[in-house]
Structure formats: structure tokens, C-alpha cells
Scaffold this active site. Structure first.
Site, PDB file in Angstrom:
ATOM      1  N   LYS A  35       0.832  -1.216   0.000  1.00  0.00           N
ATOM      2  CA  LYS A  35       0.000   0.000   0.000  1.00  0.00           C
ATOM      3  C   LYS A  35       0.866   1.266   0.000  1.00  0.00           C
ATOM      4  O   LYS A  35       2.080   1.183   0.059  1.00  0.00           O
ATOM      5  CB  LYS A  35      -0.969  -0.048   1.181  1.00  0.00           C
TER       6      LYS A  35
HETATM    7  C1  LIG Z   1      -5.574  -4.416   0.774  1.00  0.00           C
HETATM    8  C2  LIG Z   1      -7.041  -4.230   0.778  1.00  0.00           C
HETATM    9  C3  LIG Z   1      -7.826  -4.545   1.896  1.00  0.00           C
HETATM   10  C4  LIG Z   1      -7.293  -5.257   3.088  1.00  0.00           C
HETATM   11  O1  LIG Z   1      -6.223  -4.624   3.680  1.00  0.00           O
HETATM   12  P1  LIG Z   1      -5.373  -5.429   4.777  1.00  0.00           P
HETATM   13  O2  LIG Z   1      -4.682  -4.343   5.539  1.00  0.00           O
HETATM   14  O3  LIG Z   1      -4.418  -6.291   4.004  1.00  0.00           O
HETATM   15  O4  LIG Z   1      -6.302  -6.206   5.593  1.00  0.00           O
HETATM   16  C5  LIG Z   1      -9.169  -4.240   1.861  1.00  0.00           C
HETATM   17  N1  LIG Z   1      -9.733  -3.695   0.785  1.00  0.00           N
HETATM   18  C6  LIG Z   1      -9.031  -3.402  -0.323  1.00  0.00           C
HETATM   19  C7  LIG Z   1      -9.719  -2.762  -1.486  1.00  0.00           C
HETATM   20  C8  LIG Z   1      -7.660  -3.685  -0.366  1.00  0.00           C
HETATM   21  O5  LIG Z   1      -6.953  -3.429  -1.465  1.00  0.00           O
END
Ligand SMILES: *Cc1c(COP(=O)(O)O)cnc(C)c1O
Length: 382
Positions: A184
Site C-alpha cells: 500500500k
Molecule cells: C488491501 C485491501 C484490503 C485489506 O487490507 P489489509 O490491511 O491487508 O487487511 C481491503 N480492501 C481493499 C480494497 C484492499 O486493497
């Protein structure tokens, strides 16, 4: 050809966070402590939200957000089919039923017109996902929420920096959920944050996220003497560690610098691919800020003699890591079997599912990496 594999979504980690993690380890305070508190305050300040609660993932945040707004068995929650599994799974784990809506082709975001079609007397909430960092049409979504008395929970996993009409995303709905997963825009390894302006949600999430122990339980290891805790819910183990926050408190101040770097990469990609048989991402809508989380190229497969999957194989052979965001959820076996979805249900999301490929976009990329990505794409698609 490059001799080293370019890992998709590899984060930029710098010396200050490495030192901070080591410092945490030396003090012995690995778990939830002062650094988590600092990271929460910094994040609330960045987003202009009253409350921010750090958790061990965005998925945990979405789950607790569902519980905080009181989702019960039989409740329907509208989510885009064009999203990651966590968005829908959080609904299911709270006892609700995810009801999918199609997306728009150009923005890849949930289509408000399709949301309205999916609303029934059981609908309780909408979870818009700001796809790739492009803010959803929040004017229209909030209008629907008011009209039908629905709660809005924003999945901002791609969208830390996003703004819609000068307002930061995650502050439109009841709660906004963010991710600091390794790929991210800023990272803590695993990690997430929930923001809200309502104290009642904050209190509930703090308790539910730590075994259901009464509110002040985290203080029991302090130096003010032992305090008994009370279990008031069957809660979860979703707290963030200081080791994670140690990374976050140094990443967050660099968020705009990293965004600028991704913008340079984004612009180079757009210029370089303009004459290829592909659809490059639509321009950001006026008066919005796109978080530039994913650069998604849509292959014009009707005018190419390879499929998206063949394109991916060739990129991998050229040592470039790529991603797919996403194959629409309703095409996956679990949601088909459980909810009866089938191919044909969401034409726009299916159109994207067959064509989309995400190119590396991390602030870590060197100029040489970017050149390699561009040269590889061009050599395969020409
Ligand atoms: C990465 C992601 C999540 C989950 O995030 P985590 O921190 O890995 O639990 C949820 N929704 C979307 C759209 C994502 O890309």
C-alpha cells in the site's frame, strides 16, 4: 533484459524506521504502546478526523466497522464486485450478506445507479471502495445514503491521500478503513487504521479489537498499579504492535513525497503507452485528488492477439512483477456457490476483469526500473 526480478509493490523502507523498530525491540515494548498512540494521533491529524484507531489490518477495521454500526444476520450491505475479497468477507464475518453492485468502466468505482437498483428493505449499509485511489462519486453515494437511511463505511485501503471536493476520503461515511499492508501507499508490514468522528464507535472498536476487555484494559500493564479488567464482549485480537507503528510514524510524514514520485511514474507510463492497443487510466475527476495507488492498464484484447494472462506471462519472463486488481468477486467460487452469482451478472466488472493488469508503481522504483517496465510493455504489445 533485466537480470533481477522487479517485485510488484515492494515498499520503500528507509533508515529512520529501521532504527525505530530496533529501538522498540531494545526497550522490550513490542506490543501496543506509546508508538501506536503516536501513530494514531498523527493519522487523525493527517485526515482531519476526531478519532483514529490503529489495528493489525484494514480487514480487521472493516470487520469492526460492521460490528460498530450494528450489522446483524439478515442485513444486506452493498459492496462493489470489483474489489478485494476482504471488503465482502468483513460483511460475512459480521453476519451480514454482501450484495454486489457493478462498477463504471472508466473509473472502475462502484456505479451509484447500480447501488440504487440493489437496495431492498434489508439494506443497511454501503461500502464504497475508492478504487486504485480514485475517489468514488461521494455526492451521489451520500445522497442515496440519506434517501434510503443507509450507513456508509468507506474502504480506503487504496486511498490514504484521496480527496473528493476538498474533503478527505474516509470522513464522508460513519467510519473509514485504511491499510498499511506491504504493497500500500505507506506501510507498517501488516496494519490498518479506522477513523471516525463518533466517540461511540471509537469506544466499541477499542473494546472489540482487544478481546472485548473493558475500555481501559490496555493501561493495566502501566506503572499506576495493577487494574482488573472486565470482559464485556466476545472480542477479537486486532491490536497493532509498537513495532508496526514504529514504521508508520516515519512513513506517514513522507506520504506526499512518495505520492509525487508515483505521479512522475504515472505520467511517464501514460505518455509511453498512449499509442499502444491499451486503455490508460482516465484522468482524475475535477476537484479530486487521486491517491495513485495502482496503475491499471486495460489491454484492448479485441485488438490484440494475446490475452491478459499471456501478457502477464511475458512480463514475468522479462523479470517484471505485475498484479491483477481484480477478478471481480462474483466470479470466484465462494460467492457463486454461496450467493448464486454467475458470469454475466456485472458486465462492466467482467470487462475489466479480463483486461486489467497493474504495473509496478512503488516510490521505490528507480529510473532504470521504470524504463524496463515501459520497454517490456512496448515490446510485448507492439
Ligand atoms: C488491501 C485491501 C484490503 C485489506 O487490507 P489489509 O490491511 O491487508 O487487511 C481491503 N480492501 C481493499 C480494497 C484492499 O486493497
Amino acid at each position: 533484459m533485466r537480470n533481477k526480478f522487479l517485485v510488484f509493490g515492494s515498499p520503500l523502507i528507509e533508515q529512520p524506521e529501521i532504527n525505530e523498530v530496533v529501538a522498540s525491540m531494545k526497550t522490550g515494548w513490542l506490543g501496543t504502546g506509546p508508538k501506536v498512540k503516536r501513530f494514531e494521533e498523527m493519522f487523525a491529524g493527517y485526515k482531519g478526523a476526531k478519532y483514529a484507531m490503529a489495528l493489525n489490518s484494514c480487514t480487521a477495521g472493516l470487520h469492526l466497522a460492521m460490528l460498530a454500526i450494528g450489522i446483524k444476520p439478515g442485513d444486506e450491505i452493498i459492496v462493489p464486485t470489483m474489489t478485494f475479497a476482504a471488503t465482502a468477507n468483513a460483511v460475512i464475518h459480521a453476519g451480514g450478506k454482501p450484495v454486489f453492485a457493478d462498477c463504471e468502466r472508466a473509473t472502475m468505482n462502484i456505479d451509484p445507479a447500480d447501488i440504487e437498483k440493489k437496495i431492498t428493505k434489508y439494506t443497511k449499509a454501503i461500502i464504497p471502495v475508492h478504487f486504485a485511489g480514485r475517489p468514488c462519486n461521494m455526492d451521489e453515494i451520500m445522497r442515496l445514503a440519506r434517501k434510503y437511511r443507509l450507513k456508509v463505511i468507506e474502504d480506503c485501503a487504496h486511498a490514504i491521500e484521496s480527496e473528493y471536493h476538498r474533503k478527505k476520503v474516509g470522513t464522508f461515511g460513519e467510519l473509514g478503513c485504511f491499510s498499511f499492508y506491504v504493497t500500500k501507499n505507506i506501510v507498517t508490514g501488516e496494519g490498518g487504521m479506522v477513523i471516525t468522528n463518533k466517540k461511540e464507535y471509537t469506544d466499541k472498536i477499542k473494546v472489540l479489537g482487544l478481546h472485548g476487555l473493558s475500555k481501559d484494559a490496555w493501561r493495566r500493564f502501566g506503572d499506576q498499579g495493577y487494574k482488573h479488567y472486565q470482559v464485556v464482549y466476545a472480542g477479537f485480537k486486532y491490536n497493532m504492535m509498537d513495532i508496526q507503528a514504529a514504521i508508520g510514524i516515519h512513513q506517514l510524514p513522507r506520504i506526499d513525497k512518495y505520492w509525487q514520485r508515483r505521479k512522475e511514474i504515472w505520467d511517464q507510463y501514460n505518455t509511453s503507452f498512449a499509442n499502444l492497443p491499451v486503455f490508460t487510466p482516465a484522468l482524475p475527476e475535477t476537484n479530486t485528488r487521486h491517491a495513485l495507488h495502482l496503475y491499471t492498464l486495460l489491454l484492448d484484447i479485441d485488438n490484440l492477439n494475446i490475452t491478459r494472462d499471456q501478457f502477464m506471462d511475458r512480463m514475468t519472463k522479462k523479470n517484471i512483477g505485475i498484479g491483477v486488481h481484480y477478478i471481480a468477486l462474483h466470479l470466484h467460487p465462494y460467492y457463486r456457490k454461496t450467493f448464486g452469482y454467475k458470469k454475466g451478472d456485472f458486465p462492466n466488472a467482467e470487462w475489466i476483469s479480463e483486461r486489467t493488469v497493474s504495473l509496478p508503481l512503488s516510490a521505490k522504483l528507480s529510473d532504470k526500473d521504470i524504463k524496463d517496465v515501459i520497454a517490456s510493455v512496448k515490446s510485448i504489445l507492439r
